[in-house]
Design an enzyme around this catalytic site. Structure first.
Site, PDB file in Angstrom:
ATOM      1  N   GLU A  32       0.880  -1.171   0.008  1.00 34.54           N
ATOM      2  CA  GLU A  32      -0.062   0.084  -0.145  1.00 34.54           C
ATOM      3  C   GLU A  32       0.839   1.348   0.028  1.00 34.54           C
ATOM      4  OE1 GLU A  32      -3.068   0.363  -0.658  1.00 34.54           O
ATOM      5  OE2 GLU A  32      -3.569  -1.726  -0.409  1.00 34.54           O
ATOM      6  N   TYR A 115      -6.496   6.818   4.242  1.00 29.00           N
ATOM      7  CA  TYR A 115      -6.510   5.763   3.061  1.00 29.00           C
ATOM      8  C   TYR A 115      -5.932   4.559   3.670  1.00 29.00           C
ATOM      9  CZ  TYR A 115      -6.037   2.977  -1.066  1.00 29.00           C
ATOM     10  OH  TYR A 115      -5.958   1.883  -1.693  1.00 29.00           O
ATOM     11  N   ASP A 133      -9.973   5.014  -2.654  1.00 36.38           N
ATOM     12  CA  ASP A 133      -8.944   5.385  -3.637  1.00 36.38           C
ATOM     13  C   ASP A 133      -9.342   6.554  -4.883  1.00 36.38           C
ATOM     14  OD1 ASP A 133      -9.906   3.569  -5.193  1.00 36.38           O
ATOM     15  OD2 ASP A 133      -7.829   2.650  -5.589  1.00 36.38           O
ATOM     16  N   CYS A 181     -15.166   1.528 -14.948  1.00 33.41           N
ATOM     17  CA  CYS A 181     -15.567   2.860 -14.629  1.00 33.41           C
ATOM     18  C   CYS A 181     -14.381   3.680 -14.590  1.00 33.41           C
ATOM     19  CB  CYS A 181     -16.179   2.726 -13.453  1.00 33.41           C
ATOM     20  SG  CYS A 181     -17.070   4.493 -12.848  1.00 33.41           S
ATOM     21  N   CYS A 188     -19.496   1.899 -19.907  1.00 32.30           N
ATOM     22  CA  CYS A 188     -20.690   1.808 -18.984  1.00 32.30           C
ATOM     23  C   CYS A 188     -21.699   0.344 -19.532  1.00 32.30           C
ATOM     24  CB  CYS A 188     -21.483   2.909 -19.344  1.00 32.30           C
ATOM     25  SG  CYS A 188     -20.971   4.377 -18.533  1.00 32.30           S
ATOM     26  N   CYS A 191     -20.475  -2.576 -17.717  1.00 33.49           N
ATOM     27  CA  CYS A 191     -20.615  -2.533 -16.038  1.00 33.49           C
ATOM     28  C   CYS A 191     -21.322  -3.560 -15.664  1.00 33.49           C
ATOM     29  CB  CYS A 191     -21.035  -1.149 -15.833  1.00 33.49           C
ATOM     30  SG  CYS A 191     -20.794  -0.759 -13.988  1.00 33.49           S
ATOM     31  N   CYS A 197     -26.270   2.745 -11.198  1.00 31.81           N
ATOM     32  CA  CYS A 197     -25.493   4.008 -11.308  1.00 31.81           C
ATOM     33  C   CYS A 197     -26.304   5.090 -11.891  1.00 31.81           C
ATOM     34  CB  CYS A 197     -24.351   3.878 -12.405  1.00 31.81           C
ATOM     35  SG  CYS A 197     -23.149   5.320 -12.812  1.00 31.81           S
TER      36      CYS A 197
END
Length: 282
Positions: A32, A115, A133, A181, A188, A191, A197
């Site tokens: 990370e 985060y 994120d 995305c 889209c 998705c 959405c």
């Protein structure tokens, strides 16, 4: 239903990454920190080399800072390497060599912001917390149809995590943002959660623009202080050099004022040390 659709899609489309094959808190923490402001492809070889050399916080704490900085060379943002070694030392001293799981304890470690702390909680300890994120922030703004503040994004992210699925849900959200995305030309039609959405297929303004958790464009690297600092650190990873040669190492022979400022900053940050006229890493 949204949860099931996303997890099912992710089970078939997930990226195989080395830090996803482990729940070792130290390895997750290292990954990370490396991934902060850095693309996955650049991190991959550094991560595997780093954790092979320093597989525990104790081993990293025992290493000289110059060794850690040299191993980090080329990955960028060397403060992360310095902070990671400091973090390893504090984990060893305060927590018996075990990475803590509490948000406050993690947040007290150098270079570990909200985060990264939540990412360690979710990916190492399986805690059901939302990890926001850039990719996740973009998804949440589009799902809701409006820009979000940082606190709004975190609240929504936390509420969406299905019980007992913190690890897989957050990984799925990140892969959805990376693969489907995307910032530009989102797919889209492909998705798996399009029907939930608010923005999918819309011709209106993208609610993710300037929304919380969505990063802004970085300043150009070419000619920047970051580039000059990186050049000096790269030179010092090979051997110590005299101050008089710092300008050449930075490719700033005609800007002595800038050279002196950058050298002073690197010394103040603990990334290099000066012994008389000689400069060296750490």
């Amino acid at each position: 239903m949204r949860h099931g659709a996303l997890i099912t899609w992710w089970a078939a489309e997930r990226r195989d990454l080395p830090w996803r094959r482990t729940h070792d808190p130290w390895l997750v923490l290292v990954s990370e920190v490396m991934l902060q402001q850095t693309q996955v492809e650049r991190v991959l070889p550094y991560f595997e080399s780093f954790v092979e050399r320093w597989p525990t916080p104790q081993r990293c704490a025992e290493a000289a800072l110059s060794e850690v900085l040299a191993a980090w060379q080329g990955l960028g943002y060397p403060r992360r390497a310095r902070n990671l070694r400091r973090t390893a030392t504090l984990i060893t001293q305060r927590h018996g060599g075990e990475v803590p799981s509490g948000l406050d304890d993690l947040g007290d470690l150098p270079g570990i912001g909200p985060y990264t702390a939540r990412a360690v909680q979710a990916f190492a300890f399986g805690i059901d917390t939302g990890v926001v994120d850039t990719n996740v922030g973009r998804i949440l703004a589009r799902w809701t149809g409006h820009r979000l503040t940082a606190s709004q994004a975190q609240r929504i992210a936390d509420e969406l995590v299905p019980a007992g699925e913190g690890w897989s849900w957050n990984q799925a959200m990140m892969d959805l943002g990376n693969r489907i995305c995307t910032k530009r030309t989102p797919r889209c039609r492909d998705c798996p959660v399009r029907k939930w959405c608010a923005w999918a297929g819309s011709q209106g303004p993208d609610p993710a623009d300037r929304s919380a958790g969505v990063s802004t464009r970085q300043a150009p690297y070419e000619g920047s202080d970051r580039q000059a600092r990186g050049r000096l650190l790269a030179a010092l990873s090979e051997c110590e050099i005299g101050r008089a040669h710092a300008a050449a190492a930075m490719d700033l022979e005609h800007d002595e004022i800038r050279v002196q400022r950058l050298v002073s900053e690197l010394i103040a940050e603990g990334l290099i040390t000066a012994d008389g006229d000689q400069l060296r890493l750490g």
